[in-house]
Scaffold this motif. Structure first.
Motif, PDB file in Angstrom:
ATOM      1  N   GLU A  94       0.838  -1.143  -0.021  1.00  0.00           N
ATOM      2  CA  GLU A  94       0.138   0.001   0.036  1.00  0.00           C
ATOM      3  C   GLU A  94       0.805   1.269  -0.042  1.00  0.00           C
ATOM      4  O   GLU A  94       0.591   2.266  -0.664  1.00  0.00           O
ATOM      5  CB  GLU A  94      -0.789  -0.100   1.279  1.00  0.00           C
ATOM      6  CG  GLU A  94      -1.946  -1.133   1.062  1.00  0.00           C
ATOM      7  CD  GLU A  94      -2.586  -1.101   2.363  1.00  0.00           C
ATOM      8  OE1 GLU A  94      -2.066  -0.572   3.616  1.00  0.00           O
ATOM      9  OE2 GLU A  94      -3.638  -2.252   2.718  1.00  0.00           O
ATOM     10  N   ALA A  95       1.957   1.342   0.900  1.00  0.00           N
ATOM     11  CA  ALA A  95       2.923   2.366   0.698  1.00  0.00           C
ATOM     12  C   ALA A  95       3.411   2.589  -0.516  1.00  0.00           C
ATOM     13  O   ALA A  95       3.639   3.768  -0.991  1.00  0.00           O
ATOM     14  CB  ALA A  95       4.056   2.238   1.856  1.00  0.00           C
ATOM     15  N   MET A  96       3.795   1.490  -1.083  1.00  0.00           N
ATOM     16  CA  MET A  96       4.445   1.604  -2.630  1.00  0.00           C
ATOM     17  C   MET A  96       3.377   2.227  -3.446  1.00  0.00           C
ATOM     18  O   MET A  96       3.587   3.410  -4.395  1.00  0.00           O
ATOM     19  CB  MET A  96       4.840   0.217  -3.254  1.00  0.00           C
ATOM     20  CG  MET A  96       5.978  -0.340  -2.384  1.00  0.00           C
ATOM     21  SD  MET A  96       6.454  -2.021  -3.061  1.00  0.00           S
ATOM     22  CE  MET A  96       6.674  -1.742  -4.732  1.00  0.00           C
ATOM     23  N   PHE A  97       2.109   1.846  -3.539  1.00  0.00           N
ATOM     24  CA  PHE A  97       1.149   2.528  -4.187  1.00  0.00           C
ATOM     25  C   PHE A  97       0.769   3.870  -3.977  1.00  0.00           C
ATOM     26  O   PHE A  97       0.543   4.777  -4.886  1.00  0.00           O
ATOM     27  CB  PHE A  97      -0.323   1.434  -4.114  1.00  0.00           C
ATOM     28  CG  PHE A  97      -0.106   0.218  -4.808  1.00  0.00           C
ATOM     29  CD1 PHE A  97       0.779  -0.248  -5.507  1.00  0.00           C
ATOM     30  CD2 PHE A  97      -1.047  -0.727  -4.411  1.00  0.00           C
ATOM     31  CE1 PHE A  97       0.894  -1.500  -5.962  1.00  0.00           C
ATOM     32  CE2 PHE A  97      -1.181  -2.019  -4.754  1.00  0.00           C
ATOM     33  CZ  PHE A  97       0.038  -2.516  -5.776  1.00  0.00           C
ATOM     34  N   CYS A  98       0.721   4.397  -2.698  1.00  0.00           N
ATOM     35  CA  CYS A  98       0.493   5.734  -2.367  1.00  0.00           C
ATOM     36  C   CYS A  98       1.575   6.403  -2.822  1.00  0.00           C
ATOM     37  O   CYS A  98       1.529   7.704  -3.308  1.00  0.00           O
ATOM     38  CB  CYS A  98       0.275   5.736  -0.927  1.00  0.00           C
ATOM     39  SG  CYS A  98      -1.306   4.981  -0.189  1.00  0.00           S
ATOM     40  N   LEU A 116      -2.844  -3.144 -13.100  1.00  0.00           N
ATOM     41  CA  LEU A 116      -2.641  -3.836 -12.125  1.00  0.00           C
ATOM     42  C   LEU A 116      -2.243  -5.392 -12.625  1.00  0.00           C
ATOM     43  O   LEU A 116      -3.249  -6.210 -13.033  1.00  0.00           O
ATOM     44  CB  LEU A 116      -3.401  -3.823 -11.082  1.00  0.00           C
ATOM     45  CG  LEU A 116      -2.841  -4.900  -9.912  1.00  0.00           C
ATOM     46  CD1 LEU A 116      -1.591  -4.278  -9.199  1.00  0.00           C
ATOM     47  CD2 LEU A 116      -3.981  -4.891  -8.565  1.00  0.00           C
ATOM     48  N   GLY A 117      -0.967  -5.558 -12.674  1.00  0.00           N
ATOM     49  CA  GLY A 117      -0.643  -7.029 -13.153  1.00  0.00           C
ATOM     50  C   GLY A 117      -0.569  -7.153 -14.806  1.00  0.00           C
ATOM     51  O   GLY A 117      -0.823  -6.419 -15.430  1.00  0.00           O
ATOM     52  N   ASN A 118      -0.337  -8.379 -15.192  1.00  0.00           N
ATOM     53  CA  ASN A 118      -0.182  -8.813 -16.724  1.00  0.00           C
ATOM     54  C   ASN A 118      -0.798 -10.167 -16.781  1.00  0.00           C
ATOM     55  O   ASN A 118      -0.498 -11.124 -16.387  1.00  0.00           O
ATOM     56  CB  ASN A 118       1.226  -9.145 -16.947  1.00  0.00           C
ATOM     57  CG  ASN A 118       1.507  -9.215 -18.644  1.00  0.00           C
ATOM     58  OD1 ASN A 118       1.007  -8.301 -19.365  1.00  0.00           O
ATOM     59  ND2 ASN A 118       1.974 -10.169 -18.778  1.00  0.00           N
ATOM     60  N   GLU A 119      -1.783 -10.102 -17.690  1.00  0.00           N
ATOM     61  CA  GLU A 119      -2.443 -11.427 -17.947  1.00  0.00           C
ATOM     62  C   GLU A 119      -2.879 -12.058 -16.545  1.00  0.00           C
ATOM     63  O   GLU A 119      -2.461 -13.366 -16.638  1.00  0.00           O
ATOM     64  CB  GLU A 119      -1.732 -12.303 -19.050  1.00  0.00           C
ATOM     65  CG  GLU A 119      -1.530 -11.270 -20.366  1.00  0.00           C
ATOM     66  CD  GLU A 119      -0.899 -12.169 -21.556  1.00  0.00           C
ATOM     67  OE1 GLU A 119      -0.716 -13.484 -21.176  1.00  0.00           O
ATOM     68  OE2 GLU A 119      -0.925 -11.789 -22.578  1.00  0.00           O
ATOM     69  N   LEU A 148      -4.634  -0.284  -4.978  1.00  0.00           N
ATOM     70  CA  LEU A 148      -4.071   0.725  -5.953  1.00  0.00           C
ATOM     71  C   LEU A 148      -5.192   1.751  -6.220  1.00  0.00           C
ATOM     72  O   LEU A 148      -4.811   2.763  -6.574  1.00  0.00           O
ATOM     73  CB  LEU A 148      -3.683  -0.162  -7.123  1.00  0.00           C
ATOM     74  CG  LEU A 148      -3.121   0.622  -8.304  1.00  0.00           C
ATOM     75  CD1 LEU A 148      -1.939   1.412  -8.097  1.00  0.00           C
ATOM     76  CD2 LEU A 148      -2.924  -0.365  -9.635  1.00  0.00           C
ATOM     77  N   TYR A 149      -6.534   1.070  -6.404  1.00  0.00           N
ATOM     78  CA  TYR A 149      -7.474   2.215  -6.647  1.00  0.00           C
ATOM     79  C   TYR A 149      -7.510   3.404  -5.796  1.00  0.00           C
ATOM     80  O   TYR A 149      -7.482   4.647  -6.188  1.00  0.00           O
ATOM     81  CB  TYR A 149      -8.797   1.438  -6.713  1.00  0.00           C
ATOM     82  CG  TYR A 149     -10.221   2.278  -7.058  1.00  0.00           C
ATOM     83  CD1 TYR A 149     -10.587   2.106  -8.378  1.00  0.00           C
ATOM     84  CD2 TYR A 149     -10.857   2.834  -6.013  1.00  0.00           C
ATOM     85  CE1 TYR A 149     -11.812   3.006  -8.701  1.00  0.00           C
ATOM     86  CE2 TYR A 149     -11.760   3.729  -6.311  1.00  0.00           C
ATOM     87  CZ  TYR A 149     -12.213   3.447  -7.713  1.00  0.00           C
ATOM     88  OH  TYR A 149     -13.603   4.461  -7.781  1.00  0.00           O
ATOM     89  N   TYR A 150      -7.457   3.161  -4.372  1.00  0.00           N
ATOM     90  CA  TYR A 150      -7.516   4.253  -3.612  1.00  0.00           C
ATOM     91  C   TYR A 150      -6.390   5.131  -3.450  1.00  0.00           C
ATOM     92  O   TYR A 150      -6.273   6.230  -3.278  1.00  0.00           O
ATOM     93  CB  TYR A 150      -8.008   3.744  -2.165  1.00  0.00           C
ATOM     94  CG  TYR A 150      -9.348   3.681  -1.967  1.00  0.00           C
ATOM     95  CD1 TYR A 150     -10.468   4.765  -2.076  1.00  0.00           C
ATOM     96  CD2 TYR A 150      -9.688   2.230  -1.736  1.00  0.00           C
ATOM     97  CE1 TYR A 150     -11.561   4.478  -1.837  1.00  0.00           C
ATOM     98  CE2 TYR A 150     -11.392   2.076  -1.791  1.00  0.00           C
ATOM     99  CZ  TYR A 150     -12.019   3.225  -1.869  1.00  0.00           C
ATOM    100  OH  TYR A 150     -13.495   2.870  -1.537  1.00  0.00           O
ATOM    101  N   ALA A 151      -5.225   4.283  -3.651  1.00  0.00           N
ATOM    102  CA  ALA A 151      -3.804   5.401  -3.467  1.00  0.00           C
ATOM    103  C   ALA A 151      -3.879   6.106  -4.826  1.00  0.00           C
ATOM    104  O   ALA A 151      -3.278   7.301  -4.502  1.00  0.00           O
ATOM    105  CB  ALA A 151      -2.600   3.927  -3.807  1.00  0.00           C
ATOM    106  N   ILE A 152      -4.402   5.714  -5.954  1.00  0.00           N
ATOM    107  CA  ILE A 152      -3.979   6.609  -7.018  1.00  0.00           C
ATOM    108  C   ILE A 152      -5.158   7.479  -7.202  1.00  0.00           C
ATOM    109  O   ILE A 152      -5.097   8.784  -7.285  1.00  0.00           O
ATOM    110  CB  ILE A 152      -4.134   5.689  -8.236  1.00  0.00           C
ATOM    111  CG1 ILE A 152      -3.076   4.861  -8.390  1.00  0.00           C
ATOM    112  CG2 ILE A 152      -4.055   6.616  -9.381  1.00  0.00           C
ATOM    113  CD1 ILE A 152      -1.636   5.247  -8.033  1.00  0.00           C
ATOM    114  N   ARG A 153      -6.553   7.251  -7.119  1.00  0.00           N
ATOM    115  CA  ARG A 153      -7.536   8.118  -7.452  1.00  0.00           C
ATOM    116  C   ARG A 153      -7.910   8.869  -6.154  1.00  0.00           C
ATOM    117  O   ARG A 153      -8.605  10.084  -6.376  1.00  0.00           O
ATOM    118  CB  ARG A 153      -9.005   7.242  -7.397  1.00  0.00           C
ATOM    119  CG  ARG A 153      -9.050   6.581  -8.856  1.00  0.00           C
ATOM    120  CD  ARG A 153     -10.290   5.678  -9.168  1.00  0.00           C
ATOM    121  NE  ARG A 153     -11.454   6.607  -8.967  1.00  0.00           N
ATOM    122  CZ  ARG A 153     -11.969   7.104  -9.702  1.00  0.00           C
ATOM    123  NH1 ARG A 153     -11.526   7.129 -11.219  1.00  0.00           N
ATOM    124  NH2 ARG A 153     -13.147   7.845  -9.874  1.00  0.00           N
TER     125      ARG A 153
END
Length: 340
Positions: A94-98, A116-119, A148-153
Motif C-alpha cells: 500500500e505504501a508503494m502504491f500511495c 495492475l498485473g499482466n494477463e 491501488l484504486y484508492y492510492a491513485i484516485r
C-alpha cells in the motif's frame, strides 16, 4: 491524443542502508527510488498531450520476498501475485502504491491509466500464483486492486484503474482461467470487499502465433454472430417496452436483423465482391430465404406465446438458434457460394 506505456516491473523499495526518498505511511517510514527518469518521461508526454499508462508488475523482489504471496515464492517466474495476508507486506504494498500516486498525480506529471498485473487470467505464467486456490488468488488480486484504486484516485480522481487479461475469452485446457471467468471471479471478490469501485479492462488482442494473420480477415467468424442480439434487442424494445403485439414485434425484429445480417454476411463472413446485377440477385435471394425463416419465426412465436402462454424471451432465444442454423445453410450453399 497519442498514448504511451510504462512498465514498472522492478520493486520500488530500496534497502534502508541506501535511502533515496523517505516516505511515511501509517507511521512507518519507507525508502523509495526517486523515479527521476520516469518523471521526466511522464512530464514530456504530458507536455505533448500524450496519454500515459503505467503497468504495475511484481517480479522477484530481492530482499523483499515477503511482497509475494507465500504460496508463490518460487524464484525464476515472470511476475508474481501480491501478498495481502501479512500485515507488514500488505502495508508495504500500500505504501508503494500511495508513493506512486503522490509522484504521478502532479499538475505537470500525471499518469492517466494504471494497469495492475499482466494477463492475470494466467496464474501459472504471467501472474504466478503457485499453490493458491482460485478464491485466494482472486481475493488477493481484488484486494490489491482496491489498494491501488484508492492510492491513485485519492490523489488524482481522473485516473483509470485496469485489470489485465489475455485474449482467451473462452476456457482453455492449460493452467489458465478464461478472460470471461477472470472478470466474473474478480468482480465477485471485489464486490465482497467493497462495492461500487470503477474498474476497466486492458486485454492483449493478439493472435497466436503472432504470424497468424488470417484472424484479421475475419477467419473463424460464424454466420450472424450479432444478428441474434439485434433480433432479440429489437423484439424486447417492441414487446416489453412499447407493448406491441408479439407478431408485429417479431416481424420488426426480423426486418432490422436481416438488413444487418446482409451487410455483415456480404462484407465479412463470405467476403462477397459482387456488384450490379449480381449484387441485386444476392439481395433478392438473401431476403427471399430470410423471409421463409422469418415467417417461421413469427409463427412459432405466435403459437408458443399467444396461444400456449410460454415465456416470450425464452422462446425468442430458442427460435433464434433454429433460425441461425437454417440461415447459415442457405447463405453457405445458395446465396454467396460463388461470389468471392
Amino acid at each position: 491524443m497519442s498514448d504511451t506505456g510504462i512498465r514498472l516491473s522492478r520493486p520500488l523499495l530500496l534497502c534502508e542502508d541506501n535511502p533515496s526518498v523517505p516516505y511515511t505511511y501509517n507511521g512507518k517510514t519507507y525508502y523509495f527510488n526517486s523515479l527521476n527518469y520516469y518523471k521526466s518521461v511522464v512530464r514530456e508526454c504530458n507536455a505533448n498531450n500524450v496519454s500515459v499508462t503505467v503497468q504495475m508488475l511484481l517480479n522477484w523482489p530481492e530482499g523483499h520476498e515477503d511482497l509475494i504471496n507465500e504460496g508463490a515464492r518460487v524464484p525464476g517466474k515472470l511476475f508474481y501475485s501480491w501478498n495481502i495476508y501479512s500485515n507488514s507486506a500488505r502495508e508495504k504494498m500500500e505504501a508503494m502504491f500511495c508513493y506512486l500516486g503522490m509522484v504521478f498525480s502532479q499538475k505537470d506529471c500525471y499518469v492517466s491509466n494504471w494497469i495492475l498485473g499482466n494477463e492475470v487470467n494466467h496464474p501459472s505464467g504471467w501472474n504466478y500464483a503457485g499453490n493458491m486456490s482460485k478464491d485466494i488468488y482472486f481475493e488477493t488480486y481484488a484486494y490489491a486492486f482496491r489498494s491501488l484504486y484508492y492510492a491513485i484516485r485519492s490523489q488524482y480522481a481522473n485516473a483509470h484503474i485496469f485489470i489485465c487479461t489475455d485474449n482467451y475469452w473462452s476456457p482453455s485446457s492449460s493452467r489458465r482461467f478464461s478472460a470471461r471467468q477472470t472478470i466474473t471471479y474478480f468482480v465477485e471478490h471485489l464486490n465482497a470487499i467493497q462495492k461500487g469501485l470503477k474498474w476497466n479492462l486492458a486485454y492483449h488482442a493478439c493472435s497466436f502465433p503472432l504470424t497468424y494473420t488470417r484472424v484479421w480477415k475475419g477467419y473463424g467468424i460464424t454466420n450472424d454472430i450479432n444478428t441474434p442480439s439485434v433480433n432479440i434487442f429489437v423484439y424486447y424494445v417492441c414487446a416489453r417496452l412499447l407493448n406491441i403485439s408479439t407478431a408485429f414485434s417479431s416481424g420488426t425484429a426480423w426486418l432490422l436483423s436481416v438488413l444487418f445480417a446482409f451487410a455483415t454476411n456480404k462484407i465479412w463472413v463470405f467476403e462477397s465482391k459482387s456488384q450490379g446485377r449480381e449484387l441485386l440477385q444476392e439481395m433478392i435471394s438473401f431476403f427471399s430465404l430470410r423471409l421463409l425463416t422469418g415467417i417461421l419465426d413469427v409463427i412459432i412465436m405466435y403459437v408458443s406465446v399467444e396461444l400456449l402462454n410460454w415465456n416470450d424471451m425464452m422462446m425468442k432465444v430458442l427460435v433464434n438458434v433454429l433460425v441461425i442454423v437454417l440461415n447459415y445453410g442457405a447463405s453457405r450453399l445458395v446465396i454467396f457460394k460463388d461470389r468471392r
